[in-house]
Design an enzyme around this catalytic site. Structure first.
Site, mmCIF file in Angstrom:
data_model
loop_
_atom_site.group_PDB
_atom_site.id
_atom_site.type_symbol
_atom_site.label_atom_id
_atom_site.label_comp_id
_atom_site.label_asym_id
_atom_site.label_seq_id
_atom_site.Cartn_x
_atom_site.Cartn_y
_atom_site.Cartn_z
ATOM 1 C CB CYS A 20 3.169 7.341 3.333
ATOM 2 S SG CYS A 20 3.656 6.083 4.509
ATOM 3 C CG ASN A 80 -2.926 5.724 13.929
ATOM 4 O OD1 ASN A 80 -3.761 6.599 14.173
ATOM 5 N ND2 ASN A 80 -1.733 6.003 13.403
ATOM 6 C CB CYS A 126 1.693 5.675 11.762
ATOM 7 S SG CYS A 126 2.107 7.328 11.249
ATOM 8 C CB SER A 182 10.344 3.480 14.848
ATOM 9 O OG SER A 182 9.883 3.983 13.608
ATOM 10 C CG LEU A 183 13.631 5.676 21.031
ATOM 11 C CD1 LEU A 183 14.900 4.996 20.533
ATOM 12 C CD2 LEU A 183 13.977 6.963 21.767
ATOM 13 C CB CYS A 201 7.366 -5.333 8.136
ATOM 14 S SG CYS A 201 8.729 -4.517 9.006
ATOM 15 C CD GLU A 212 13.719 -0.945 9.192
ATOM 16 O OE1 GLU A 212 12.805 -0.513 9.913
ATOM 17 O OE2 GLU A 212 14.693 -0.252 8.857
ATOM 18 C CB CYS A 245 6.687 -3.234 15.973
ATOM 19 S SG CYS A 245 8.380 -2.791 15.513
ATOM 20 C CD GLU A 269 -2.906 -1.083 2.385
ATOM 21 O OE1 GLU A 269 -4.115 -1.144 2.165
ATOM 22 O OE2 GLU A 269 -2.429 -1.026 3.533
ATOM 23 C CB CYS A 294 3.344 -2.151 13.529
ATOM 24 S SG CYS A 294 3.399 -1.761 11.769
HETATM 25 N N1 SAH Z 1 9.820 -0.035 9.604
HETATM 26 C C1 SAH Z 1 10.062 1.387 9.598
HETATM 27 C C2 SAH Z 1 9.174 2.104 8.599
HETATM 28 C C3 SAH Z 1 7.693 2.112 8.972
HETATM 29 S S1 SAH Z 1 7.321 3.708 9.525
HETATM 30 C C4 SAH Z 1 9.888 1.948 10.978
HETATM 31 O O1 SAH Z 1 9.335 1.256 11.815
HETATM 32 O O2 SAH Z 1 10.368 3.037 11.234
HETATM 33 C C5 SAH Z 1 5.829 3.495 10.346
HETATM 34 C C6 SAH Z 1 5.825 4.271 11.644
HETATM 35 O O3 SAH Z 1 4.556 4.107 12.288
HETATM 36 C C7 SAH Z 1 6.877 3.747 12.594
HETATM 37 O O4 SAH Z 1 7.377 4.773 13.380
HETATM 38 C C8 SAH Z 1 6.041 2.796 13.431
HETATM 39 O O5 SAH Z 1 6.637 2.484 14.643
HETATM 40 C C9 SAH Z 1 4.770 3.588 13.581
HETATM 41 N N2 SAH Z 1 3.621 2.768 13.952
HETATM 42 C C10 SAH Z 1 3.466 1.443 13.763
HETATM 43 N N3 SAH Z 1 2.287 1.036 14.227
HETATM 44 C C11 SAH Z 1 1.675 2.127 14.713
HETATM 45 C C12 SAH Z 1 0.408 2.351 15.312
HETATM 46 N N4 SAH Z 1 -0.456 1.346 15.496
HETATM 47 N N5 SAH Z 1 0.100 3.601 15.688
HETATM 48 C C13 SAH Z 1 0.958 4.617 15.489
HETATM 49 N N6 SAH Z 1 2.156 4.461 14.921
HETATM 50 C C14 SAH Z 1 2.523 3.233 14.546
#
Ligand code: SAH
Length: 370
Positions: free
Chosen positions: A124, A319, A362, A243-244, A131, A187, A135, A111, A138
Site C-alpha cells: 500500500c 478504523n 485504511c 471511495s463511496l 492529502c 489522493e 474526509c 508511509e 481519515c
Molecule cells: N484518497 C484515495 C486513496 C486513499 S485509499 C481514496 O480516498 O480513495 C484509503 C481508503 O481508506 C479510502 O477508501 C478511504 O476512504 C478509507 N478510509 C479512510 N479513513 C478510514 C478509516 N478511518 N477507516 C476505514 N477506512 C478509511
C-alpha cells in the site's frame, strides 16, 4: 507542514515546493538512455543501471561490477539519488505486516505498508505527502496537503518492499510484490501525472520496470471524475477503486467533501464507463461507521445503484483515528448491511483490518514523527 483544513475545504493544487532530484525511475527507457548520453556515456549504460535497479533491486555502486568503478559512482549520483530514508519500521502479524515511515529529501513524511498473505504480497503506497481531500474520518485528510510525490518517490516505496522480500527479510521466505494499491497517503488522481508514471514503471517488464501485472494494481480515488475518464483512456488495465462511503448525496457531501463537486451519480457513471472500457470490475470502498452510514435503508439504496454492474463492494469496518468521534458498526449491523447488498446480487466482502494495531490500516496513515 500544512495547516489543518477547515471542514469541507478541498485542496486540489499542491503547494509549490522544491522538487526531488531526478531519478531513473522517473524516466522511460528512452529518456534514461538520453540522460546517460547527456552525461557523455554510452546509452547502453542506462540498460545496465536499469537492470541493477529494477531486476537486481540494488542501488549500491559496489555491486555494479559490470560498470567501470568511477562511472558507477557518477551514474548512481546522477540517476539513482537516495529519495527515501527509512525513519521507523513497525511490524505486526508476526512480521508479515510492516509499516514504514519515510522521510523525503525535504523532510516531508509519508508511509507505506507491506502485507504478506499466503498467496500474495500487497504493498500500500502513498502518492502525496498529506492529502487535500479532507474526509473527516481519515487521519491523513486531517493533516492537509503538504506536496505531491514524484514518480520515483512513489516507485521507491515498492522497490524497497521488493528488496526486503527478495532478501528474505519478511517472514515466509524470499518473495515478490504481487499487488500494489494506491491506498496510502494522498489522493492519487490529484497527482495524476506522477501516479501514471509510477504505474507504468510498476508494470513495464524488467529491466525497464518492475514487471508487476497491471491486474494486481489498484488505484483508489475519492471520485475526481475527469481524472477517472483520463485513466480509462490510458490503456492500463488497473483496478479502479472508488471511495463511496454513502449512496446519497446528502450524507456523502459531509463524509467525502469532493461530493460537493461531483455527485454520487456522476462518480458512479464515470466508474461504469471505466468498467466498460477496461473490462475490469470496479471496487466500491465503503467504511462502515456506526449509526452514520450503516442503516439497512442505505444498504438497499446502495444495492439498487450497483445492481447488475461490473462491481465489487469492499466494506471496511471503520478504523479508529485520533480526534474522531466515530467508530465501527456493530457486528449485527455489519451483517445486515452485507445481507441487504447480497439480496440485490451485489458481490461484497468485508476487508480485514490488517495493520490496525500499528496504525497502518485504511485511513490511519498520518506520518507522525513520534
Ligand atoms: N484518497 C484515495 C486513496 C486513499 S485509499 C481514496 O480516498 O480513495 C484509503 C481508503 O481508506 C479510502 O477508501 C478511504 O476512504 C478509507 N478510509 C479512510 N479513513 C478510514 C478509516 N478511518 N477507516 C476505514 N477506512 C478509511
Amino acid at each position: 507542514m500544512s495547516e489543518q483544513p477547515k471542514t469541507g475545504q478541498l485542496t486540489f493544487v499542491a503547494p509549490r515546493r522544491a522538487k526531488p532530484q531526478r531519478h531513473l525511475a522517473d524516466l522511460t527507457m528512452a529518456e534514461r538512455r538520453a540522460a546517460v548520453a547527456e552525461l557523455g556515456e554510452k546509452p547502453f549504460r542506462a540498460d545496465q543501471l536499469s537492470r541493477h535497479y529494477f531486476t537486481r533491486l540494488t542501488g549500491s555502486p559496489e555491486q555494479m561490477t559490470d560498470l567501470p568503478g568511477a562511472l558507477r559512482e557518477r551514474l548512481v549520483e546522477q540517476l539513482m539519488p537516495p529519495l527515501l530514508t527509512s525513519v521507523r519500521e513497525i511490524t505486526c502479524d508476526g512480521g508479515t505486516t510492516r509499516k514504514t515511515l519515510w522521510k523525503l529529501f525535504d523532510g516531508s513524511l509519508v508511509e507505506s505498508v507491506l502485507m504478506r498473505y499466503p498467496d500474495r504480497v500487497t504493498m500500500c503506497v502513498s502518492s502525496q505527502a498529506g492529502c487535500g481531500m479532507n474526509c473527516p474520518f481519515c487521519a491523513t485528510g486531517q493533516a492537509g496537503l503538504t506536496r505531491n510525490m514524484s514518480t520515483a518517490e512513489i516507485v521507491e516505496q515498492v522497490v524497497a518492499g521488493a528488496r526486503a522480500l527478495a532478501r528474505g527479510e519478511v517472514p515466509g521466505g524470499p518473495g515478490r510484490v504481487t499487488n500494489v494499491v494506491f491506498m496510502g497517503m494522498g489522493e492519487p488522481m490529484a497527482n495524476y501525472k506522477a501516479v501514471i508514471g509510477a504505474v507504468r514503471r510498476l508494470v513495464d517488464p524488467a529491466p525497464e520496470g518492475l514487471g508487476i501485472s497491471a491486474r494486481g494494481i489498484t488505484v483508489s480515488t475519492v471520485g475526481l471524475v475527469p481524472a477517472i475518464g483520463k485513466l480509462a483512456d490510458e490503456g492500463l488495465p488497473v483496478t479502479l477503486a472508488v471511495s463511496l462511503h454513502a449512496p446519497d448525496d446528502e450524507l456523502r457531501d459531509t463524509l467525502v467533501p469532493i461530493n460537493t463537486r461531483w455527485k454520487v451519480s456522476e462518480v458512479l457513471d464515470a466508474a461504469w464507463s471505466y468498467a466498460a472500457k477496461t473490462k475490469r470490475r470496479v471496487s466500491i470502498e465503503y467504511a462502515l461507521i456506526k449509526d452514520i452510514n450503516d442503516q439497512e435503508w442505505r444498504a438497499d439504496l446502495l444495492g439498487r445503484l450497483l445492481k447488475n454492474k461490473l462491481v465489487h463492494v469492499n466494506l471496511i469496518p471503520l478504523n479508529p483515528t485520533p480526534g474522531s468521534k466515530w467508530t465501527a458498526s456493530r457486528p449485527e449491523d455489519e451483517r445486515a448491511f452485507v445481507r441487504r447488498l447480497e439480496s440485490h446480487g451485489v458481490a461484497v466482502t468485508v476487508r480485514d483490518t490488517r495493520g490496525r494495531e500499528i496504525d497502518g490500516a485504511c485511513g490511519q496513515l498520518a506520518a507522525a514523527p513520534q
